[in-house]
Design an enzyme around this catalytic site. Structure first.
Site, PDB file in Angstrom:
ATOM      1  N   HIS A 240      -9.067   5.007  -2.428  1.00 20.64           N
ATOM      2  CA  HIS A 240      -8.387   4.849  -1.263  1.00 20.64           C
ATOM      3  C   HIS A 240      -9.209   5.482  -0.094  1.00 20.64           C
ATOM      4  O   HIS A 240     -10.569   5.999  -0.630  1.00 20.64           O
ATOM      5  CB  HIS A 240      -7.100   5.518  -1.292  1.00 20.64           C
ATOM      6  CG  HIS A 240      -5.906   4.613  -1.627  1.00 20.64           C
ATOM      7  ND1 HIS A 240      -4.930   4.223  -1.024  1.00 20.64           N
ATOM      8  CD2 HIS A 240      -5.937   4.043  -2.871  1.00 20.64           C
ATOM      9  CE1 HIS A 240      -4.164   3.558  -2.077  1.00 20.64           C
ATOM     10  NE2 HIS A 240      -4.890   3.231  -3.135  1.00 20.64           N
TER      11      HIS A 240
ATOM     12  N   ASP B 120       0.783  -1.398   0.027  1.00 23.02           N
ATOM     13  CA  ASP B 120      -0.035  -0.064   0.112  1.00 23.02           C
ATOM     14  C   ASP B 120       0.998   1.297  -0.177  1.00 23.02           C
ATOM     15  O   ASP B 120       1.871   1.271   0.787  1.00 23.02           O
ATOM     16  CB  ASP B 120      -0.974   0.129   1.260  1.00 23.02           C
ATOM     17  CG  ASP B 120      -2.001   0.817   1.232  1.00 23.02           C
ATOM     18  OD1 ASP B 120      -2.501   1.451   0.084  1.00 23.02           O
ATOM     19  OD2 ASP B 120      -2.336   1.394   2.304  1.00 23.02           O
TER      20      ASP B 120
HETATM   21  P1  13P Z   1      -8.955   4.687   5.448  1.00 20.38           P
HETATM   22  O1  13P Z   1      -8.169   5.527   6.307  1.00 20.38           O
HETATM   23  O2  13P Z   1     -10.177   5.537   5.153  1.00 20.38           O
HETATM   24  O3  13P Z   1      -9.119   3.600   5.971  1.00 20.38           O
HETATM   25  O4  13P Z   1      -8.209   4.453   4.185  1.00 20.38           O
HETATM   26  C1  13P Z   1      -7.354   3.411   4.028  1.00 20.38           C
HETATM   27  C2  13P Z   1      -6.364   3.528   2.764  1.00 20.38           C
HETATM   28  O5  13P Z   1      -6.713   4.080   1.773  1.00 20.38           O
HETATM   29  C3  13P Z   1      -5.273   2.547   2.601  1.00 20.38           C
HETATM   30  O6  13P Z   1      -4.329   2.708   1.429  1.00 20.38           O
HETATM   31  O1  G3H Z   2      -3.339   4.751   3.580  1.00 19.44           O
HETATM   32  C1  G3H Z   2      -3.059   4.744   4.737  1.00 19.44           C
HETATM   33  C2  G3H Z   2      -3.079   3.411   5.569  1.00 19.44           C
HETATM   34  O2  G3H Z   2      -4.118   3.734   6.438  1.00 19.44           O
HETATM   35  C3  G3H Z   2      -1.657   3.056   5.912  1.00 19.44           C
HETATM   36  O3  G3H Z   2      -1.742   3.853   6.990  1.00 19.44           O
HETATM   37  O4  G3H Z   2       0.791   4.315   6.958  1.00 19.44           O
HETATM   38  O5  G3H Z   2      -0.202   4.545   8.950  1.00 19.44           O
HETATM   39  O6  G3H Z   2       0.192   2.344   7.969  1.00 19.44           O
HETATM   40  P1  G3H Z   2      -0.107   3.754   7.785  1.00 19.44           P
HETATM   41 ZN    ZN Z   3      -4.681   5.060   0.893  1.00 18.01          ZN
END
Ligand code: 13P
Ligand code: G3H
Ligand code: ZN
Length: 322
Positions: free
Chosen positions: A224, A83
């Site tokens: 996202h 991610d």
């Molecule tokens: P949320 O913060 O809405 O859960 O989004 C998560 C996300 O986009 C991870 O890439």
């Molecule tokens: O897009 C963000 C996700 O919620 C991941 O969050 O970078 O704190 O693990 P993080």
């Molecule tokens: Zn994201």
């Protein structure tokens, strides 16, 4: 079944008018809660790992937890996705380390630079049988060290998507249509309030989604920042010593609508955090003498599972599609 890429999942999701849930994982209980839900309702699944998750838990631990989930859930396809990969090197390390999908997020860079970085990742990923998600437009909110203010966020420009996809060769595209990361997606002044005083956010920009999908027929789109911020968990947190006033997410009906259109992947992290934190806060408040982590991690895992099940069935519509 071994870990799979998202290619087949997205084809079926596009045609079937549903989306695959992409849930962020950081520890064993989160992996277990999500995968038990998907196994019970027979849903395909994307487990995703951020750079922050790798820094917290370590690549090998996360990899082994996901491998354990694959063994425990032999009947559902599971993809392991990076991610918000921030560089070619981070993507390469995940590709070399067994991920089946990576995101290169160069959306904060100028258009030409975004194309250049994304193309380089695509070339390396495809040569190793891995698929790539890219992003155009930028979401507000916090992700890893990057905090994008609402003023600096920008909707995806539909007129850019064909050239971007053609020149990069990416396999899916994350677009900005009004979602944002975290538990405070909309400022109170952007919202109205319902009769209970709960904030009602402005609608997503479905016009942009429709224009993008017209220009990219049958191409999988990613959303996202798609947590719904369930008010039950916000209440649980606030009633047990927490303070999250005016936390607000994307309404479930709008996500359901997006899933019926070109959106094939919907990212959810904050809701998992809220479920876990609310449950543990309540436990600590109600049982101050307890100190065995299993006693509070067990209900936290159970609440994650129930919430994910609800999303798979009622929001994403991917139950029974494994
Ligand atoms: P949320 O913060 O809405 O859960 O989004 C998560 C996300 O986009 C991870 O890439
Ligand atoms: O897009 C963000 C996700 O919620 C991941 O969050 O970078 O704190 O693990 P993080
Ligand atoms: Zn994201």
């Amino acid at each position: 079944m071994a870990l799979v890429t998202t290619a087949e999942m997205f084809k079926k999701a596009y045609d079937g008018g549903y989306a695959i849930g992409a849930f962020n994982v950081n520890n064993m209980e989160i992996v277990q809660g999500i995968t038990e839900a998907a196994r019970e309702v027979n849903a395909p699944l994307i487990l995703q790992v951020s750079k922050g998750a790798r820094a917290y838990a370590n690549h090998t631990y996360l990899m082994k937890l996901v491998e354990a989930a694959v063994i425990e859930c032999p009947d559902i396809p599971i993809a392991l996705h990076l991610d918000h990969g921030d560089s070619f090197e981070t993507c390469k390390s995940c590709i070399d380390g067994g991920f089946t999908s990576v995101m290169i997020d160069a959306s904060s860079k100028p258009f030409e630079e975004n194309i250049e970085i994304t193309k380089r990742v695509v070339e390396y990923a495809h040569a190793h049988g891995v698929v790539v998600e890219a992003e155009l437009g930028s979401l507000a909110g916090v992700e890893d060290e990057v905090n994008v203010s609402a003023e600096d966020s920008s909707y995806t420009r539909p007129e850019e998507v064909e050239e971007f996809v053609a020149r990069t060769g990416c396999d899916s595209l994350a677009i900005a249509i009004g979602t944002s990361h975290g538990a405070y997606k909309f400022k109170p002044e952007q919202c109205t309030r319902n009769e209970k005083g709960i904030l009602v956010p402005p609608p997503l920009r479905f016009d942009i989604l429709e224009e993008v999908s017209k220009r990219l027929p049958r191409f999988p789109i990613v959303l996202h920042g798609s947590s719904s911020v369930p008010q039950d968990f916000v209440k649980m947190i606030n009633e047990n010593g927490g303070s999250m006033p005016d936390a607000v997410g994307v309404p479930e009906e709008q996500l359901r609508q997006a899933a019926k259109l070109a959106v094939c992947k919907i990212n959810i992290d904050s809701d998992l955090r809220l479920a876990m934190t609310g449950t543990i806060r309540q436990f600590f408040n109600e049982a101050p003498s307890k100190f065995d982590p299993r006693e509070y991690l067990k209900p936290a895992r159970a609440n994650i599972k129930e919430m994910v099940k609800h999303k798979l069935i009622h929001v994403l519509g991917c139950d029974g599609k494994a």
